[in-house]
Each structure stands twice: as C-alpha cells, then as structure tokens.
Motif scaffolding. Structure first.
Motif, short mmCIF file in Angstrom:
data_model
loop_
_atom_site.label_atom_id
_atom_site.label_comp_id
_atom_site.label_asym_id
_atom_site.label_seq_id
_atom_site.Cartn_x
_atom_site.Cartn_y
_atom_site.Cartn_z
N TRP A 141 39.30 37.54 30.05
CA TRP A 141 40.58 38.19 30.36
C TRP A 141 40.58 38.82 31.75
CZ3 TRP A 141 44.71 37.23 27.52
CH2 TRP A 141 44.52 36.72 26.24
N PHE A 142 39.42 39.28 32.20
CA PHE A 142 39.33 39.88 33.53
C PHE A 142 38.04 39.42 34.21
CE2 PHE A 142 41.90 43.02 31.20
CZ PHE A 142 42.98 43.16 32.07
N LEU A 165 39.23 44.46 40.14
CA LEU A 165 39.49 44.00 38.78
C LEU A 165 40.58 42.95 38.88
CD1 LEU A 165 38.96 44.42 35.72
CD2 LEU A 165 40.88 46.03 35.73
N ALA A 166 40.26 41.71 38.50
CA ALA A 166 41.17 40.58 38.68
C ALA A 166 41.43 39.89 37.35
CB ALA A 166 40.57 39.59 39.68
N LEU A 167 42.53 39.15 37.28
CA LEU A 167 42.88 38.43 36.06
C LEU A 167 41.92 37.28 35.82
CD1 LEU A 167 46.78 38.22 36.26
CD2 LEU A 167 45.37 39.91 35.08
N GLY A 168 41.51 37.12 34.57
CA GLY A 168 40.68 35.99 34.19
C GLY A 168 41.52 34.81 33.75
N GLU A 169 40.84 33.75 33.39
CA GLU A 169 41.52 32.50 33.03
C GLU A 169 42.48 32.69 31.86
OE1 GLU A 169 40.33 27.88 31.81
OE2 GLU A 169 38.81 29.46 31.86
N ALA A 170 42.07 33.43 30.82
CA ALA A 170 42.93 33.60 29.64
C ALA A 170 44.18 34.39 29.97
CB ALA A 170 42.13 34.29 28.52
N LEU A 180 47.32 32.53 38.93
CA LEU A 180 47.11 33.97 38.94
C LEU A 180 45.67 34.35 38.60
CD1 LEU A 180 50.38 35.33 37.28
CD2 LEU A 180 49.69 35.51 39.68
N GLN A 181 44.83 33.39 38.23
CA GLN A 181 43.42 33.70 38.00
C GLN A 181 42.82 34.23 39.31
OE1 GLN A 181 41.04 30.58 36.32
NE2 GLN A 181 39.12 31.68 36.60
N GLY A 182 42.16 35.37 39.22
CA GLY A 182 41.63 36.02 40.41
C GLY A 182 42.59 36.99 41.04
N TYR A 183 43.80 37.11 40.46
CA TYR A 183 44.82 38.02 40.99
C TYR A 183 44.40 39.47 40.76
CZ TYR A 183 49.46 40.15 41.53
OH TYR A 183 50.52 40.92 41.92
N HIS A 184 44.44 40.27 41.80
CA HIS A 184 43.91 41.62 41.80
C HIS A 184 44.86 42.57 41.09
CE1 HIS A 184 43.37 45.44 44.41
NE2 HIS A 184 42.52 45.48 43.40
N VAL A 185 44.37 43.25 40.01
CA VAL A 185 45.24 44.12 39.20
C VAL A 185 44.66 45.50 38.98
CG1 VAL A 185 46.30 42.17 38.02
CG2 VAL A 185 44.26 43.25 37.02
N GLY A 186 43.53 45.84 39.59
CA GLY A 186 42.98 47.16 39.37
C GLY A 186 41.60 47.32 39.98
N ILE A 222 37.39 37.02 56.07
CA ILE A 222 38.36 37.61 55.15
C ILE A 222 38.45 36.62 54.01
CG2 ILE A 222 40.79 38.22 54.79
CD1 ILE A 222 40.91 38.95 57.78
N ASN A 223 37.83 36.94 52.89
CA ASN A 223 37.74 35.93 51.83
C ASN A 223 38.73 36.13 50.70
OD1 ASN A 223 36.48 38.10 50.55
ND2 ASN A 223 34.44 37.32 50.99
N PHE A 224 39.62 37.11 50.84
CA PHE A 224 40.60 37.36 49.79
C PHE A 224 41.69 38.26 50.36
CE2 PHE A 224 42.19 40.13 46.37
CZ PHE A 224 42.68 39.18 45.48
N VAL A 225 42.94 38.00 49.96
CA VAL A 225 44.06 38.90 50.26
C VAL A 225 44.83 39.08 48.96
CG1 VAL A 225 46.18 39.27 51.57
CG2 VAL A 225 44.22 38.16 52.67
#
Length: 608
Positions: A141-142, A165-170, A180-186, A222-225
C-alpha cells in the motif's frame, strides 16, 4: 594529503567521536535488529482531496515528534533479521526481509473499499534503503524511500529519518491510475534497535575533517519531483536532490540553530519551476531557502553527520526539501558568501534569544515552499523545468551546484504528478533557452561576474511574419545588490510593438515598466525594488527589423563601487537609406515606399 586515505586515530569515547570509520573493516560488522518504531504522517490534504477516510488508528509507540500529525507504531521482526554495516557505516540493507509486524495500525476507506492496515507489515528491500508497507495479505500500500539514515552506535539505533511516504502498487490501482505508484503522500521515519558488535568499539578510529582546499559541491541528480500539497488553484511541489563533494575540502553541514544539534555553517537549497512558452523563458514558481542539516556520506568510508566529506554523496528527499522545520526566507541569506545569522532569524521567533522557537507547526500548507499556480502549468504545448541549487559558501563553481530536469505536469483527479522527461542537466536552466556556446546576432548568453556575485544576460530573436521578436532574459544568480534596470539601443524613430515584461507572478505592484526614448528602450523595476538573487525576469518586443549585436546596460539597485554592468545582446538594426533607395527607386508612391520600408526594416521610418 589524499582525503580518501586521511584517517586520524581516535581513542576517545564514542560520544566524543561522532565521525567514526575504520581504515579496514574488522570482523563482526553484523548488526542484529530486535524491534522497530515506525512513525507515519499522511498529508491531510491528500486524504481530504481524494475522499479517503481514516476509519480507525491505533498507535502503539511514541512517534518521533518533530512535526504534528505523526503516529507511532511498534514492530518486531517475524524472523531473525540483521544487516551488515562495515565499520558502522550503514548504506543499505544487504538482504531482503523478513517483515516487521507492527502492533496496532490503521484502517482507511476509499469509496466502498476498506484498506485494513491493522498489524501492518514492513519489509526492507534488498540492496536499498527502501521499505514497503503491506497488509496481512502482502499487498503493498505504501513505499518509504530516500531516508536520512544514521547508525548511532552509542545509542544502538539505526535512525532512518525524513523518508518520502509514497503510494504503493495496491493503492495506485485502487485509485484507478497505476502511474500514481511512487506518488508522494506523506513522511515516514523508522528507528531500529540494534545490537552493536563489540569489535567496533575495540577498533574505533576517526575520520578527521579537513577544511583546507577548494570547495566544490556537485548536484549530481534530481531523481524525483513530487507534490506536497494542492488546492483548486495552486500546487506545492519539491524535488529530491542528490549531491556529491567533488572538491578537496570537507564541507561543514551543521544545523541552523540551537537546540537542534551542533550549530554552524551549512549549505542552503533553493528550488524553482520554469516554463518555456511562446518563445520566452519564465520563472513561474520559487521556494524560499531550505537549510541543510545532515550529510549522509554515502559512497565513501565516513558515516553520516555534520560534515560532508570529500568524495561522499548526500541525498535529500522531496518531503525533507519541503519540510517547514528547515525552510526560511531567502532574504536572510547572503547568496554570494553563504552568510546567514541565526539570531533574530525566522527560526528564532520570540523571544529573540538565538534559540529555536519557531518550528514546523503554524504554517499555511504553501508557506516557503515551491508553489505554482495551476493555470501556469496547464498549457500542454509549453515546456516545464524544475531546478535545484545548493548555495555553499566558498564554492568554486556555482554552476555545477545547480541543475534541472524537464518535467511533464499531470493531473490525476485531485493529485498532481510531475513526470521526469529529460536527463538531469547540470548548470542553469537559462542554458536550455539560450545556448551559451552560440554567440551571434540572433542568440547570445553571457554571465557577468561583478566580483560581488554573478548574473546572466541572454537574448534571442524569433521571426514572426513580417516582424522580428526580440526576447531577453535577466537571471540574477547570487548578486545581492539586485538588478533594477535593463536598457538596449534601438534605432531613432523606430516603431516597437508588443513591449512586455514577464516576472512569473500575478502581482502588479512589482511589475517592471518600459519606456522608449529617442534611441533606446528601457525596462525599470518599481522604485526601491529589484531582481533579487536566484530570480529571473524576461522581456520582449516586436519590430520590423534585422538584428545585430550591441551592448545592453544593466542597472543595480543597491549602492556600491559600480552602479551598472553591460552585456552583448541582439538588438534591432535597419537597412541604410541608400540601400532602400537603390532597390526601390522605381516606386512612384511615397506612401507605398514608407509602408514597405517599415515592414522590411528600412530606416528611417519617415511618414509621407
């Protein structure tokens, strides 16, 4: 002396020797793990805007309290687990799993779907510093990544702080968008209780800092935005930043203010967003400065701490770069020297006593962060770029301390993501717009070094039907006296149209104004204002003309030994009167002659 071999004996107790490494790793570098404390903070904005409810939450441990909203959970390994850290220098898990099962947990709901994370599992991924957070059915999940990891031997803990804290596959699948997998949420943090091999204490030596030599910090990637927060009109975002010390000198990386830790000089990070649209470069968002506070010292022998040693790397995650605890106004920093004073600073607050009284709480979600208006990133025909720049006092090359990536803004319902669509490019984003290696009458870009800081002046031309559009950009890198005037020569009596200035914001009170004099065009900042460091402004106008190279004059806001500078840029030029008379002397109508001369750039423009 070669830094890679400099080691000084340290026979003091561990608490007095924070930079411990070993010349040759002794046997017994295996650290067992007895239990783990995991702290989670899911951004309320993400939950609210996506209609995700927290049905229940059962903490089982005290969280690391440095920001409101964290909940702590205690976990134990489902089987024996440990890791190898040669000489006590942790740089990643050398093997995967087993899972750590946590007491308590939380239950979320999205639409009619429950996400049951009671007694959730966390699994370290092999060869990384990434954790996956899973339910009892092993659904991911994360993801938790990009930590500041520090193995504190004296406390027998491995701290992994400030993780994205990023979204997991599920979770991405549940929201209906796998991208949205890897999307930063916390933000997430873990603290592992470890057993420290006795041999480490017996063979303890020290990595002695050496501040002599040239300072040269390279922004390597810069490996992520990612998005930090958003509403209906704005989005706050941050990049991660990977850097390496490629200089000869070790670099201080102390904390900003007591009682946060060892206080002293440290770098500052700024972040910006740009757009190339309609032929011009615009700065459409910028952050305040983030005060650096800890160096990981990866890819070298030295462990993390308050020094970035030569050859070592450091990584700051997006969540850290957008953390209110470390963000403060730009105008407190002297960019050219890297000077900053903690006393009376943003962190000091009340009372003014050089002691932190202003922390992460009490901020609007957009304060100090890199913020852009959604309207500014909605043109699918435009090109967008995010940059980062580490300001380090005494750095011999500021242009490899900055870099940029082209991104594609994507809206996924209530969420914005920023896909990286180019390789990391060192240097100024201005080079993307005007190639500094090309110097001619249609393109010119140069850096002006004042001895008190640097700024760049660039110009380009663009054919638009019967007219030529002249574009200019001023980019103040680290000239603290600021720029407040830009003047170029134009032909006497010339007709200029579409005269504009673009400062990247919607405010009118700071807009530059233009005035055409007898033989020049001048843009001027409002009284008492100027283009501050790490800021960019663009100008343009149209004219039926050719171009040539000439000298532009740049004015300075604050008083100093000099009050102006100069640079070569493309400017309008007209064909001489003898040329058009020879070519057009067969035309009997003076009105037609005047009209043709205006359209093809013939001087003078004399109405019949």
């Amino acid at each position: 002396m070669d830094k890679s071999f400099k080691r000084a004996a340290c026979v003091l107790f561990l608490a007095l020797c924070p930079f411990a490494v070993w010349g040759s790793p002794p046997e017994g570098d295996f650290f067992g793990v007895s239990h783990i404390t995991t702290s989670l903070h899911i951004y309320p904005n993400f939950l609210e805007r996506n209609g995700i409810l927290v049905l229940s939450q059962e903490p089982s441990a005290n969280p690391r309290v440095y920001e409101p909203g964290f909940t702590g959970f205690l976990g134990t390994p489902t089987a024996d687990f440990g890791f190898v850290a040669q000489g006590g220098d942790f740089e990643g898990f050398d093997h995967a799993g087993p899972a750590f099962q946590h007491r308590g947990g939380l239950v979320l709901q999205y639409q009619n779907q429950r996400i049951d994370l009671a007694q959730f599992l966390m699994v370290p991924e092999k060869g990384t510093v990434v954790w996956t957070l899973r339910d009892q059915d092993n659904n991911v999940w994360f993801e938790m990544q990009h930590p500041h990891a520090e193995l504190k031997l004296g406390m027998a803990v491995l701290e992994m702080r400030h993780m994205d804290l990023a979204l997991g596959e599920a979770f991405a699948a549940l929201l209906g968008d796998p991208s949205l997998q890897g999307y930063h949420v916390g933000i997430a943090e873990t603290e592992l209780q470890v057993t420290v091999p006795d041999s480490l204490y017996k063979n303890l030596q020290g990595c002695a800092p050496d501040f002599e030599g040239e300072i040269d910090i390279l922004l390597e990637d810069i490996n992520f935005v990612g998005q930090l927060t958003a509403d209906e009109t704005r989005v706050a975002l941050a990049p991660s930043a990977l850097l390496r010390n490629i200089g000869k000198a070790d670099v201080p990386w102390y904390r900003a203010i007591a009682p946060d830790g060892q206080v002293g000089p440290h770098p500052y990070l700024t972040m910006n967003m740009y757009r190339i649209q309609d032929g011009r470069l615009e700065q459409i968002g910028s952050s305040d400065v983030k005060h650096a506070f800890f160096a990981l010292n990866n890819d070298c022998d030295c462990p993390g701490g308050q020094i970035l040693y030569a050859t070592c790397t450091d990584l700051y995650a997006a969540s850290t770069n957008g953390n209110f605890l470390y963000l403060a106004p730009r105008d407190e920093v002297t960019a050219f020297t890297g000077d900053w004073t903690s006393l009376g600073s943003h962190f000091d607050g009340e009372p003014v006593d050089d002691f932190r009284s202003h922390a992460a709480s009490g901020h609007d979600p957009f304060d100090h962060r890199l913020v852009v208006d959604i309207a500014e990133i909605s043109d699918t025909e435009a090109s967008y770029f995010v940059d980062a720049w580490y300001i380090v006092g005494g750095d011999i090359n500021i242009f490899n301390s900055m870099g940029y990536r082209q991104v594609r803004p994507n809206r996924n319902g209530a969420n914005w993501s920023f896909t990286l669509i180019s390789a990391h490019t060192p240097g100024s984003v201005l080079d993307q717009w005007a190639d500094p290696l090309i110097e001619n009458e249609q393109n010119n870009s140069q850096v002006v070094d004042t001895g008190e800081g640097r700024y760049a002046v660039a110009g380009k031309t663009e054919q638009r039907g019967d007219t030529l559009r002249f574009h200019y950009t001023l980019f103040n890198y680290d000239f603290d006296r600021q720029l407040n005037r830009f003047e170029i020569p134009v032909p006497a009596g010339a007709t200029l149209t579409e005269i504009n200035a673009y400062d990247g914001d919607t405010l009118t009170e700071n807009d530059w104004t233009a005035e055409q004099t007898e033989n020049s065009l001048v843009w001027t900042a409002p009284s008492g204002q100027g283009l501050d460091w790490d800021r960019l402004i663009s100008f343009s106008f149209d004219m039926a003309a050719q171009s040539e190279s000439a000298t532009a004059t740049i004015g300075y806001l604050e008083t100093g030994e000099t009050m102006t500078g100069s640079a070569t840029v493309p400017v309008p030029n007209c064909l001489g009167e003898a040329t058009w008379q020879a070519n057009l002397d067969q035309w009997p109508n003076e009105s037609v002659l005047w009209l043709i001369s205006e359209r093809v750039g013939i001087c003078p423009f004399i109405e019949p």
